[in-house]
Enzyme design. Structure first.
Site, PDB file in Angstrom:
ATOM      1  N   THR A 270      37.833  69.905  12.238  1.00 13.72           N
ATOM      2  CA  THR A 270      37.050  70.708  13.178  1.00 13.72           C
ATOM      3  C   THR A 270      35.804  69.951  13.634  1.00 13.72           C
ATOM      4  OG1 THR A 270      36.135  71.834  11.251  1.00 13.72           O
ATOM      5  CG2 THR A 270      37.900  72.954  12.429  1.00 13.72           C
TER       6      THR A 270
ATOM      7  N   GLY B 211      23.822  76.340  11.962  1.00 13.40           N
ATOM      8  CA  GLY B 211      24.580  77.387  11.288  1.00 13.40           C
ATOM      9  C   GLY B 211      25.129  76.951   9.948  1.00 13.40           C
TER      10      GLY B 211
ATOM     11  N   THR C 246      34.336  77.488  16.139  1.00 17.02           N
ATOM     12  CA  THR C 246      34.061  76.158  15.596  1.00 17.02           C
ATOM     13  C   THR C 246      34.840  75.859  14.336  1.00 17.02           C
ATOM     14  OG1 THR C 246      32.273  77.134  14.333  1.00 17.02           O
ATOM     15  CG2 THR C 246      31.693  76.169  16.456  1.00 17.02           C
TER      16      THR C 246
ATOM     17  N   PRO D  83      36.770  67.291   8.573  1.00 19.09           N
ATOM     18  CA  PRO D  83      36.955  66.261   9.601  1.00 19.09           C
ATOM     19  C   PRO D  83      37.714  66.774  10.817  1.00 19.09           C
ATOM     20  CG  PRO D  83      37.594  65.427   7.442  1.00 19.09           C
ATOM     21  CD  PRO D  83      37.292  66.892   7.259  1.00 19.09           C
TER      22      PRO D  83
ATOM     23  N   PHE E 223      28.243  78.697  22.817  1.00 22.05           N
ATOM     24  CA  PHE E 223      27.505  77.579  23.423  1.00 22.05           C
ATOM     25  C   PHE E 223      26.044  77.909  23.680  1.00 22.05           C
ATOM     26  CE2 PHE E 223      31.932  77.587  25.052  1.00 22.05           C
ATOM     27  CZ  PHE E 223      32.407  76.557  24.271  1.00 22.05           C
TER      28      PHE E 223
ATOM     29  N   ILE F 175      32.197  80.979  16.007  1.00 25.11           N
ATOM     30  CA  ILE F 175      32.357  81.133  17.458  1.00 25.11           C
ATOM     31  C   ILE F 175      33.470  80.228  17.979  1.00 25.11           C
ATOM     32  CG2 ILE F 175      30.013  81.948  17.815  1.00 25.11           C
ATOM     33  CD1 ILE F 175      29.177  79.156  18.616  1.00 25.11           C
TER      34      ILE F 175
ATOM     35  N   GLU G  95      26.370  70.111  18.479  1.00 23.58           N
ATOM     36  CA  GLU G  95      25.823  69.867  19.821  1.00 23.58           C
ATOM     37  C   GLU G  95      25.692  68.389  20.187  1.00 23.58           C
ATOM     38  OE1 GLU G  95      22.729  73.155  20.736  1.00 23.58           O
ATOM     39  OE2 GLU G  95      22.838  73.018  18.561  1.00 23.58           O
TER      40      GLU G  95
ATOM     41  N   LYS H 272      23.931  67.998   8.149  1.00 28.13           N
ATOM     42  CA  LYS H 272      22.927  67.921   9.216  1.00 28.13           C
ATOM     43  C   LYS H 272      23.292  68.788  10.418  1.00 28.13           C
ATOM     44  CE  LYS H 272      20.579  63.442   8.888  1.00 28.13           C
ATOM     45  NZ  LYS H 272      20.486  62.120   9.547  1.00 28.13           N
TER      46      LYS H 272
END
Ligand SMILES: Cc1cc2nc3c(=O)[nH]c(=O)nc-3n(C[C@H](O)[C@H](O)[C@H](O)COP(=O)(O)OP(=O)(O)OC[C@H]3O[C@@H](n4cnc5c(N)ncnc54)[C@H](O)[C@@H]3O)c2cc1C
Ligand code: SF4
Lengths: 329, 710
Positions: free
Chosen positions: B602, B512, B471, B600, B243, B469, B672, B668
């Site tokens: 994750t 990332g 994700t 889709p 985060f 991390i 976040e 993109k």
């Protein structure tokens, strides 16, 4: 964390014997509070006497209808017990409003009564705290105290008792049963938690080394129509910012019996006797409920940052009694 | 060359894939840094200051050194000297640990106790007596703090903006909304605490870490300890959440390296939860003033947005809340300001959607206030102020689909039936309301390298210093590589999180996957060309396979300037009990436009996680600083509330198709944006429910009971 000895007692007398003469020993219930305090260094016992295996894990119903709840009964079992759910619903609701499923499966009735305050300074060893270190001062008095007391505090300590269960027990005139080397004794819950005064580190009237063996609830027909309402900053897994246990019996619009206790407002569960007195024999109207709340809260002395608790408790009295009255119709 | 007969394949990206390491994680086979056994491992336990400002007078090491198992006590008197100037994005003095006796805040590292076992190290740390010369301190942030000043120039700083004639536009505005909003100190406390193991092996410094970018961490360590970059290897296979907190500040890593260098044996340092509340960055409190001037129909003439936040005396980090106002709405004039004041508090840092999250709360609340003042539907107001080009940058958008998000969201949420009047819907003791807010997040790319090897057995190995991390990055990169190579994801091996793989952007800034994917695509093109040029066929590959490398540095530098963001629309329905102050969110819907969605499954995780955080930010999260000590009064997860399961209702997240090749991978980034606008949607819904505007977060019991006061 200090290294400690661990013993398991087979019966209540053995438990008391193991502890006697060992000032640095503690009973271990579910450990959900004590072990946390040991990890943070607030408690440093040399010996733990595990009482969870004692045969005190059940409810007994006396001939007069009184319930005696064993001290090692888990919070989960207590809340699920039919006698409790039907005859003292506010008690079941209060227990279920506390902690989480996993914690309630471990936590015991005796341990719940003796759980320590959640004042953040109490567990922060780098800060003064009279309850942890008598005479060091109270950090909360002029510090962070959004969830501290509005009633019955002294400048030595403004912490609250965090138990939900104890609020319902207070409303129903519970009696704590204890065992000491000298024998057994009974302490009414009203006398169990001591006034703060200048000894905030002495929280209860429990004699040193005494084991809680159970809690007796006298038969109380009014309790069958009771509610526990807990208000907190998030929907679960949080201590109360204000709570109420209430029972109401109304006949022909007149209050015949009423029980009210508040949580999260004082160093002990707060039985609202002034409010009860104001209501008995009077009309069961929202105005009367509000006036009764005001009568009780006249004694409130909010701190700089917890004044919201006064209207919160007042509103809870009105809405909970109104709901109880409507449910009875 | 003949290509092996490939089975007919569908595109791997865009279809749901469970995490590659999912099974290993749920069975406990996946090991995190703190769990991995190492031979001869010693354990370090951090000791942090209990005073807010002053100097260390003495450290009583003798008693502790005599304790069982204790190997060393590192403190400013005996620590290794570090090279000044090191830092991830410019010099960061937070890395200069144990270098002098100055104490800049409560919770600052003052010693490290190293022992044979973790328990012994902790016992030593608990017993270490440190005395201080205390100095008066200031930890109280406020909007009118006399120390507030403009931010120093830095790669992260958003410059102040004066565009058009704000004063004239204000004077000409039919309606002006001029409001102050505040957000409190907020903390990310990842499930896995920060941990690092360091050891010297064959002349190389080997670090097993928990971070968001192993290449960057290796670079920082090399600079800090004056080592050749080649001698440092950092790996970080599994990371239990970051985060933004695992990259910038590295107290655990730096001290593990220092200790292993002194003791000549492997040392691991793991932070405690409480330490994480002061050492790994957090979102600083913000005080924001928003002034919107508009015509009678709601068309904006001027947007003014001033944001102020505290930083430490160690390093400047300013919360860039004006990011949001730079891109959301068109206006004739802009005045944007960022101010910061150094206080005796820990240094803030990146926390999920830095700048965007608090900025969107202020701006999207103000837009809701404007809608009510003007008497326009909040969605219509936003549509009316849709810009053609970047409102401040003037650049063309790479793509922008905020309108589509708002319209699709409105349709799915049932917005058309909404009665705009506040405070009129009841359900028993609850007042009900709905709210909307727009979201955006920058869609950036960082230079990265990647290598792909066509193995002799017909499989492929991708090497990129990515970080997963939690994700699902590893899985997404497998899908991307599979499509680029036109093979199935199963035949692609993904190796990540090893600084030896070379330069790569961090798992940060929602950049990332976008950055790594571009490099992987380039490497795949190069590899396919190499393979096509090979004599013979795939069966004749040399035993070491054939490897192609790519580096996007130059491609990135050659791109034309565009304004590139993801956009979204957040909707919330809340219930408020005005008698108790309780606020409960009943449902949330988020619709996003974030370019290509690789996985889709994750992606939805990320959106829902972000939206949950938005709810939590709206109602719960608040670090409370204790004036009497300068420390946090609630610096643990018992005191710092995040939303519990029971607070989180049905949350739906979805996206609209968006094709954008500004980044050739079409990505993109979406890690976040889910949090952006969430708190405003909830706060706007609370207004709609009760008629009371909440401009200060969190919307606590106390604030509801007191009618929205500070
Ligand atoms: C995360 C979390 C959330 C919580 N939320 C709530 C909440 O919302 N509401 C709430 O009411 N509570 C809450 N609790 C507190 C919980 O209810 C108490 O921790 C629990 O009831 C204590 O019971 P125990 O058996 O585990 O006690 P222990 O931790 O074993 O003991 C507590 C104390 O009681 C003493 N003791 C135990 N048994 C006896 C006995 N028979 N005789 C004499 N002394 C004894 C011990 O020596 C110790 O001093 C929460 C706890 C946690 C950890
Ligand atoms: S309120 Fe009581 S427990 Fe809290 S700091 Fe003061 S003395 Fe300690």
């Amino acid at each position: 964390m200090r290294e400690f000895d661990y013993r398991r007692a087979a019966d209540a007398h053995e438990a008391v014997a193991l502890l006697s003469g060992e000032p640095e020993a503690r009973f271990l219930g579910g450990g959900t509070n004590l072990v946390d305090l040991m990890k943070t260094g607030v408690e440093n016992p040399a010996l733990l006497v595990d009482v969870r295996g004692l045969p005190l894990d059940r409810i007994e119903v006396a001939g007069d209808g009184a319930l005696t709840i064993g001290a090692t009964m888990t919070n989960s079992d207590l809340a699920a017990h039919p006698e409790v759910r039907h005859r003292y619903p506010a008690l079941a609701e209060a227990v279920l409003a506390g902690a989480s499923g996993q914690l309630r499966n471990m936590a015991t009735v005796g341990g719940n009564l003796l759980q320590r305050t959640r004042c953040g300074y109490f567990t922060d060893l780098s800060r003064p705290c009279n309850k942890r270190e008598p005479g060091s001062g109270c950090s909360a008095l002029n510090g962070e105290h959004h969830n501290h007391a509005i009633l019955g505090w002294s400048e030595h300590c403004v912490a609250t008792n965090p138990s939900d269960m104890a609020v319902a027990l207070a409303a129903f005139d519970a009696v704590v049963r204890v065992l000491t080397p000298e024998g057994s004794a009974e302490i009414p819950l009203a006398d169990f938690y001591l006034p703060v005064g200048d000894t905030p580190h002495r929280e209860t009237a429990l004699p040193d080394g005494a084991l809680i063996t159970g809690v007796t609830l006298p038969a109380a027909p009014v309790a069958a129509r009771s509610r526990y309402r807990k208000v907190r900053e998030r929907a679960s897994y949080a201590f109360a910012n204000g709570s109420i246990a209430a029972a109401l019996h109304v006949e022909d619009g007149t209050v015949r019996d009423v029980r009210i206790a508040f949580g999260a407002v004082a160093s002990r569960p707060w039985r609202a006797r002034e409010a009860e007195r104001a209501l008995i024999g009077g009309p069961a109207t929202p105005e009367a409920f509000a006036a009764a709340a005001d009568a009780e809260l006249a004694a409130a002395r909010p701190l700089a940052h917890n004044g919201y608790k006064v209207p919160l408790i007042r509103n809870l009295v009105v809405s909970t009694l109104t709901e109880l009255q409507e449910a009875a119709r | 060359m003949t290509t092996p007969a490939a089975p007919p394949r569908t595109s791997a990206t865009g279809t749901p894939h469970t995490r590659r390491e999912g099974r290993a994680k749920v069975t406990g086979e996946a090991r995190y840094t703190g769990d991995i056994p190492f031979a001869e491992l010693a354990h370090g336990w951090l000791v942090t200051s209990t005073v807010a400002r002053g100097r260390i007078r003495s450290v009583d090491t003798d008693t502790v050194l005599a304790m069982p198992g204790v190997l060393a006590v590192l403190h400013p008197g005996n620590a290794l000297r570090l090279t000044p100037g090191a830092g991830l994005m410019g010099p960061d003095a937070n890395l200069q640990l144990l270098q002098d006796d100055r104490v800049p805040h409560v919770g600052w590292p003052v010693a490290l106790v190293v022992a044979e076992t973790q328990e012994q190290a902790r016992a030593g740390a608990d017993a270490l007596v440190i005395t201080y010369d205390e100095e008066p301190y200031d930890t109280a942030f406020r909007a009118d703090h006399p120390g507030l000043r403009p931010t120093a120039p830095s790669p992260l700083a958003m410059p102040d903006v004066d565009q058009g004639d704000p004063d004239a536009e204000l004077a000409a505005s039919a309606v002006v909304v001029d409001r102050e909003y505040t957000t409190p100190e907020e903390f990310h406390n990842a499930m896995e605490p920060h941990a690092a193991m360091a050891r010297w092996e064959n002349g190389r410094l080997e670090v097993v870490d928990s971070n968001q970018g192993s290449y960057a961490v290796a670079q920082v360590l090399a600079a800090l300890f004056s080592l050749d970059a080649d001698t440092v290897r950092v790996r970080s296979e599994h990371v239990g959440g970051g985060f933004g907190s695992k990259g910038l500040r590295l107290p655990h890593t730096v001290l593990a390296v220092m200790a292993t260098t002194i003791l000549h044996r492997p040392v691991r340092v793991v932070l405690t939860r409480r330490q994480m509340f002061s050492l790994v960055g957090h979102r600083p409190a913000t005080a924001q003033r928003v002034r919107l001037g508009a015509d009678a129909d709601g068309r904006l003439r001027v947007v003014e947005h001033e944001t102020a936040s505290p930083t430490s005396t160690v390093h400047e980090f300013a919360e860039q809340s004006t990011r949001h106002s730079r891109t959301l709405y068109a206006a004739d004039a802009f005045r944007l300001r960022t101010r910061v004041v150094p206080l005796d508090v820990p240094t803030p840092g990146f926390m999920r959607a830095p700048g965007w999250a608090p900025g969107s709360f202020a701006v999207e609340s103000a837009m809701d206030e404007l809608a009510a003042e003007v008497g326009v539907d909040p969605i219509a107001l936003r549509l009316r102020n849709e810009p053609e080009t970047g409102p401040v940058s003037g650049l063309p958008f790479s793509s922008r689909n905020l309108v589509a998000c708002l319209e699709e969201g409105a349709r799915r949420f049932g917005w058309a039936d909404r009665d705009p009047r506040p405070g009129v819907r009841r359900d028993g003791r609850w007042l009900l309301g709905t709210g909307v807010a727009a979201a955006a997040h920058s869609a950036g790319v960082g230079a990265s390298t990647a290598a792909i090897t066509a193995e002799a057995d017909g499989t492929y190995t991708v090497r990129v210093t990515a970080a997963d991390i939690g994700t699902g990055a590893r899985t997404a990169l497998g899908q991307i590589a599979a499509d680029a190579l036109e093979v199935s994801p199963e035949s692609v091996r993904i190796r990540i999180a090893d600084s030896d793989f070379g330069l790569a952007w961090l798992a940060g800034g929602s950049m990332g996957t976008a950055s790594w994917a571009w490099a992987i695509n380039e490497a795949a093109v190069a590899l396919r060309k190499k393979l096509a040029d090979l004599p013979g066929d795939m069966a004749d590959l040399p035993p070491e396979g054939v490897t192609a490398h790519a580096d996007t540095t130059e491609l990135l530098a050659a791109r034309e300037q565009r304004e590139s963001h993801g956009y979204g629309a957040q909707f919330a329905e809340v219930a408020v009990d005005p008698a108790s102050g309780e606020v409960r969110v009943r449902r949330m819907l988020g619709i996003f436009a974030v370019g290509r969605v690789v996985n889709p499954l994750t992606a939805r995780n990320q959106f829902i996680g972000g939206m949950t955080w938005g709810l939590s930010m709206a109602l719960h999260e608040e670090g409370v600083r204790d004036d009497a000590s300068g420390g946090l009064a609630n610096g643990d997860l018992a005191g710092y509330h995040v939303a519990a399961n029971a607070d989180v209702p049905l949350i739906e997240a979805d996206w609209i198709d968006e094709h954008d090749t500004y980044n050739p991978s079409g990505i993109k980034g979406l890690g976040e944006i889910g949090i952006v606008g969430g708190a405003a949607a909830v706060a706007n819904a609370v207004w709609h429910a009760t008629g009371v505007r909440h401009r200060h977060l969190p919307i606590s019991l106390e604030r509801v009971l007191s009618g929205g006061r500070r």
